[in-house]
Motif scaffolding. Sequence first.
Motif, PDB file in Angstrom:
ATOM      1  N   VAL A 163      31.342 -16.512 -37.060  1.00 41.39           N
ATOM      2  CA  VAL A 163      30.154 -16.786 -36.256  1.00 41.39           C
ATOM      3  C   VAL A 163      29.151 -15.658 -36.391  1.00 41.39           C
ATOM      4  CG1 VAL A 163      29.286 -17.159 -33.900  1.00 41.39           C
ATOM      5  CG2 VAL A 163      31.462 -18.192 -34.618  1.00 41.39           C
ATOM      6  N   TRP A 164      29.660 -14.424 -36.317  1.00 38.81           N
ATOM      7  CA  TRP A 164      28.766 -13.259 -36.420  1.00 38.81           C
ATOM      8  C   TRP A 164      29.611 -12.066 -36.846  1.00 38.81           C
ATOM      9  CZ3 TRP A 164      26.339  -9.940 -31.993  1.00 38.81           C
ATOM     10  CH2 TRP A 164      25.305  -9.169 -32.524  1.00 38.81           C
ATOM     11  N   SER A 165      29.546 -11.699 -38.081  1.00 40.84           N
ATOM     12  CA  SER A 165      30.380 -10.625 -38.623  1.00 40.84           C
ATOM     13  C   SER A 165      29.609  -9.332 -38.840  1.00 40.84           C
ATOM     14  CB  SER A 165      31.007 -11.073 -39.947  1.00 40.84           C
ATOM     15  OG  SER A 165      29.976 -11.392 -40.887  1.00 40.84           O
ATOM     16  N   ALA A 166      28.298  -9.339 -38.631  1.00 37.74           N
ATOM     17  CA  ALA A 166      27.479  -8.162 -38.898  1.00 37.74           C
ATOM     18  C   ALA A 166      27.925  -6.929 -38.119  1.00 37.74           C
ATOM     19  CB  ALA A 166      26.009  -8.484 -38.625  1.00 37.74           C
ATOM     20  N   PRO A 167      28.192  -7.006 -36.801  1.00 33.98           N
ATOM     21  CA  PRO A 167      28.579  -5.791 -36.064  1.00 33.98           C
ATOM     22  C   PRO A 167      29.838  -5.142 -36.627  1.00 33.98           C
ATOM     23  CG  PRO A 167      27.950  -7.521 -34.538  1.00 33.98           C
ATOM     24  CD  PRO A 167      28.028  -8.157 -35.903  1.00 33.98           C
TER      25      PRO A 167
END
Length: 444
Positions: free
Chosen positions: A242-246
């Motif tokens: 879903v959101w792997s950037a951090p």
Amino acid sequence: MPTDADDRVCYVISDLHVGGEEQLGEVEALPELLDFLERLERTDENAELIVNGDAFGLWEITSVEGTDKFDYLTDTYPRLFEQLRATGENVTITLLPGNHDHELAAYDEYVERFAAYNVNLVLDDSITRRVGDRVVYFEHGHQRDPNNRIEDWGNPNASPLGYYYNTLVTSRAGQLSDRGRYNWLKDVQAVTPTERMPVWLLSKYFYREMNPLLRYALVPFLLLFNVSAVLAVLAGLSVADVWSAPVEWGTAFLGQFGAAGTAIWFLLAVNVAIAGLLLLVGIPLYLLRRDVRKTIERFGVFETALTVDAEKPYEKAARERFATDDETAIYCYGHTHRPAVSQLDGGLLVNSGTWLKRLHRRDGVIGVLPPVFYPSYQLCAVRIAAEADSVAVEFEEIRKPSPSTEELTLTERLLTLGRKPDLELPDRVVVADEQPATPPEPAE
């Protein structure tokens, strides 16, 4: 029936809790109490001092029985009784029993023995006084508390639930207090409501009794718990694509520091794992606890837990009193240890507070750590006096320095920065002859 009208000024104090074995025998506010009594010894007012219950902690004296407790008190606190004798020569002193000293109402001999010290012991559980054109009703307040209500008033064998708590727990704590660090267990009688006892014990164990090395080793993990909870959510979002950037940013950033970065990443991973396990276990436990509590409340069991801090019964009793007696303008009680005044239909509800230390629960800036119980004194005497077409209620402050510096650790003081309790006493309030009381300022 109230006494005849006159220009009487009533001073009201309550919950002195003088007496107890071992460490409970120490009366920290005794110097201030003696000073207050000396002031009344010199006053030129037509004054009456009403001690509105729990003047003495007879429940906490278990080594002697019956009227032998009077000898125990006079031998332990000779200066207090001599000052009572001196003050009683100038003003009337009326002693109303509470739950902790209910035994005073069980033996007629106590009346004569207190009279020798110019103290008028009342055997009833309530009294009235006429101040100006209005009537003031006094009771200690334990009769509104299901755990301390004494059904057979004056029976020396009448023992409510609170009696067993104080003889078995509070008294025992006083005997063991000096075995702990900083002798903190003696403050057990200041913990109100008593349902806070487990949290208070956890707090004192963590900040006082726990080995410092263990405590400081735990603190970093506890402080990182909140961060780890966020990281766990971010890791979950990364795994779910879903959101792997951090996660990628964190990995790249810590990778710049070599072995140190790897160690930090490992520490965070361990905390994330622990946080995840706690969440997995904690969520069902929280739901179970909430469901059990609702069930207990539904059956009414929760209301019979060891608690002495329900204010609604006093409001109800005061309204009933005002409704049945138009002359009664003030309903004064103690028991809950919280000085307060509030406006009700028909009059004022006044709590005369306590001369014990007060412990204010304050959650720290780091919510995972145990709460801090901030100690303070809020000593006061309630002065009730007639004025032109009115009766005034005023809380007179008895100053005593806060013991927080000596009794709180550096960690506790840091965690409660900006969270000190408001120790302001209620403002002066006036109730007119035929008009409702002026609303007081909000007070703790």
